[in-house]
Design a protein around this motif. Sequence first.
Motif, PDB file in Angstrom:
ATOM      1  N   PRO A 199       0.833  -1.213   0.000  1.00 28.38           N
ATOM      2  CA  PRO A 199       0.000   0.000   0.000  1.00 28.38           C
ATOM      3  C   PRO A 199       0.864   1.257   0.000  1.00 28.38           C
ATOM      4  O   PRO A 199       1.930   1.272   0.619  1.00 28.38           O
ATOM      5  CB  PRO A 199      -0.794  -0.117   1.306  1.00 28.38           C
ATOM      6  CG  PRO A 199       0.004  -1.023   2.178  1.00 28.38           C
ATOM      7  CD  PRO A 199       0.757  -1.947   1.271  1.00 28.38           C
ATOM      8  N   VAL A 203       2.936   6.195   3.959  1.00 26.86           N
ATOM      9  CA  VAL A 203       2.448   4.980   4.609  1.00 26.86           C
ATOM     10  C   VAL A 203       3.512   4.477   5.580  1.00 26.86           C
ATOM     11  O   VAL A 203       4.705   4.594   5.316  1.00 26.86           O
ATOM     12  CB  VAL A 203       2.098   3.916   3.540  1.00 26.86           C
ATOM     13  CG1 VAL A 203       1.840   2.547   4.180  1.00 26.86           C
ATOM     14  CG2 VAL A 203       0.873   4.359   2.733  1.00 26.86           C
ATOM     15  N   LEU A 237      10.172   6.349  -2.907  1.00 22.43           N
ATOM     16  CA  LEU A 237       8.904   6.987  -3.285  1.00 22.43           C
ATOM     17  C   LEU A 237       8.892   8.477  -2.918  1.00 22.43           C
ATOM     18  O   LEU A 237       8.336   8.873  -1.888  1.00 22.43           O
ATOM     19  CB  LEU A 237       7.736   6.256  -2.617  1.00 22.43           C
ATOM     20  CG  LEU A 237       7.472   4.853  -3.195  1.00 22.43           C
ATOM     21  CD1 LEU A 237       6.486   4.086  -2.320  1.00 22.43           C
ATOM     22  CD2 LEU A 237       6.931   4.946  -4.631  1.00 22.43           C
TER      23      LEU A 237
HETATM   24 CU    CU Z   1       4.585   3.715   0.363  1.00 24.08          CU
END
Ligand code: CU
Length: 351
Positions: free
Chosen positions: A152, A200, A211
């Motif tokens: 996720p 996350v 990311l």
């Molecule tokens: Cu992530």
Amino acid sequence: MPKLSRRGLLAASVPAIGGAAAAIHSAVPHTHPWDAEAQAAGGHEHGGGTATAAGHEDGHANFRTGGLVNHAANGFDPHEILRDFDWGTTRRLASGRVVREWELVAVDKEIEVAPGVRFAAWTYNGRIPGPTLRAREGELLRITFVNGSAHPHTIHFHGIHPAAMDGVPGLGAGQIEPGQRTVYEFDAQPAGLHLYHCHVRPLAEHIAKGLYGAFIIDPEGGREDADEMVMVMNGFDTNFDRANEVYAANTIGFAYMDTPIATARDELVRVYLVNVLEYDLINSFHLHGNLFHYFPTGTGTTPSEFTDTVMLCQGQRGILEWRFPHAGRFMFHAHQSEFTELGWQGFFEVA
Ligand SMILES: [Cu+2]
């Protein structure tokens, strides 16, 4: 008294958790990607807690002579990323307002982060850093996020926007599961240099895996013409000990040493500098043979400093402007010597 590494000392100065982390760090062998080569070549032992400058120097030499990263296989090249600004696609609403759109896809991908060192990365659009998103102040921005990763993720943007568009778990669309998608929509404000990254948990891992990217909002009147570049300062923990073995601007250490950045004498140079480095408290940028005007977060028109070195925490960013009065080769690098020796250095070639 046991020998402590520089990182061990840093961590030990942080109470409670930091002390435990230092103990763990000292106990875990702290190896670097080039250690096998160094040992094969009759080199030194490089164990936990003894990460000395000499050790890095040896390793550095091996790293530097170990060949080049295959940029084509990675699918991106730091020299292309340097001047690659992604303006997305635009259309006009009946009101005349511009809507600017992008699609970002999270992709799990193996990246060669140093010669022969492969890292199981998580990327936006297959590259690290992700695309440098660029817009003009006041536009309506729409970013479609598709999660093609096995984990996720989200996209959390820095800037001003509603809570539901913040890209954190539990708010708005929240955590985007594998195979799912969402659309982040907000106004382009304020003008400046921002960034985006996954939010996350565990956060350090989701960022350190790759990311993140730069996010530029141009002021309404634009900026003076310049040779513009983006440098996202990052690093890679290739042996999962929560410390980096590779440091760089735009992912590949030494890329701008192997091929210097060509720029012109007397031309205005503008660097959009972002620090996303995980596991180290600070990062920095130092320019040789010159000084630059520094605009923190790029939100103001008056520089805060005329200097040759700036220091940034994770998430901090700023715009640097200068002109080279002399032709020749000028270094730029982190002014933490350890980072420099582990990849974060380059040259400008001024003609
Ligand atoms: Cu992530």
